[in-house]
Design a protein around this motif. Sequence first.
Motif, short mmCIF file in Angstrom:
data_model
loop_
_atom_site.label_atom_id
_atom_site.label_comp_id
_atom_site.label_asym_id
_atom_site.label_seq_id
_atom_site.Cartn_x
_atom_site.Cartn_y
_atom_site.Cartn_z
N ASN A 10 -53.04 58.56 106.58
CA ASN A 10 -52.33 59.21 107.69
C ASN A 10 -50.85 58.82 107.68
N TRP A 52 -49.70 65.00 114.12
CA TRP A 52 -51.14 64.71 114.12
C TRP A 52 -51.44 63.47 113.28
N LEU A 55 -50.19 60.33 115.11
CA LEU A 55 -51.10 59.98 116.21
C LEU A 55 -52.38 59.34 115.67
N ALA A 56 -52.90 59.88 114.57
CA ALA A 56 -54.10 59.30 113.97
C ALA A 56 -53.81 57.89 113.46
N HIS A 59 -53.39 55.66 116.64
CA HIS A 59 -54.62 55.58 117.42
C HIS A 59 -55.72 54.85 116.66
N GLY A 65 -62.97 60.74 116.24
CA GLY A 65 -61.52 60.90 116.37
C GLY A 65 -60.84 61.09 115.03
N THR A 66 -61.32 60.35 114.02
CA THR A 66 -60.77 60.50 112.68
C THR A 66 -60.97 61.91 112.17
N TYR A 69 -58.62 64.41 114.14
CA TYR A 69 -57.23 64.35 113.65
C TYR A 69 -57.13 64.98 112.26
N LEU A 72 -57.13 68.68 112.58
CA LEU A 72 -55.86 69.19 113.10
C LEU A 72 -54.76 69.15 112.04
N VAL A 73 -54.74 68.09 111.22
CA VAL A 73 -53.78 68.01 110.11
C VAL A 73 -54.02 69.17 109.15
#
Length: 169
Positions: A10, A52, A55-56, A59, A65-66, A69, A72-73
């Motif tokens: 990320n 994104w 933020l990943a 976060h 959540g991984t 993200y 979204l990427v």
Amino acid sequence: MQLPSIRQTNLVIFLGCCGLMAVGYFMQYMLGLEPCPLCMTQRVFIILTGVWALLAYLHSPALIGTRVYAFLVALSALIGGGFSMRQLHLQSLPAELAPTCGPSIDYMFETFPFTKALEVMLKGDGNCAEVVWTFMGISIPGWTLVAFAGLFMLGLWQLLRGYKPVTVL
């Protein structure tokens, strides 16, 4: 050889997006290449992809959540690549079939309703059909498409790869 962690990947995606924006601003302010509406739209999706990933990275979420993200990427890179392909299509048209050139982006947002200015940004105009710079025979949106493809592949890899929770000592 150990693969980079999800978090490290990320960070690489975020730094790659920062590098792409730096190149864009260099071309704009140092080389004097004024970005067209589709160029600006592509910049928005480069920034969104980088946000994104940042933020990943910050976060450092668990599995769900991984995956969110990473999705979204990949999605923002895929949409950005679509705008690159749209611009490449406009550049491939014969001059008589290319859309007419429109006013500058600043003028559009000052004069037109927001929705009309946004529509022109997303569809492009004659300014977007002009090839103003190439490297190895590939124009700026071509290289941007290559970058979006790489960002998409990294996002997809993040989405599909195995998950190992980060342990903090």
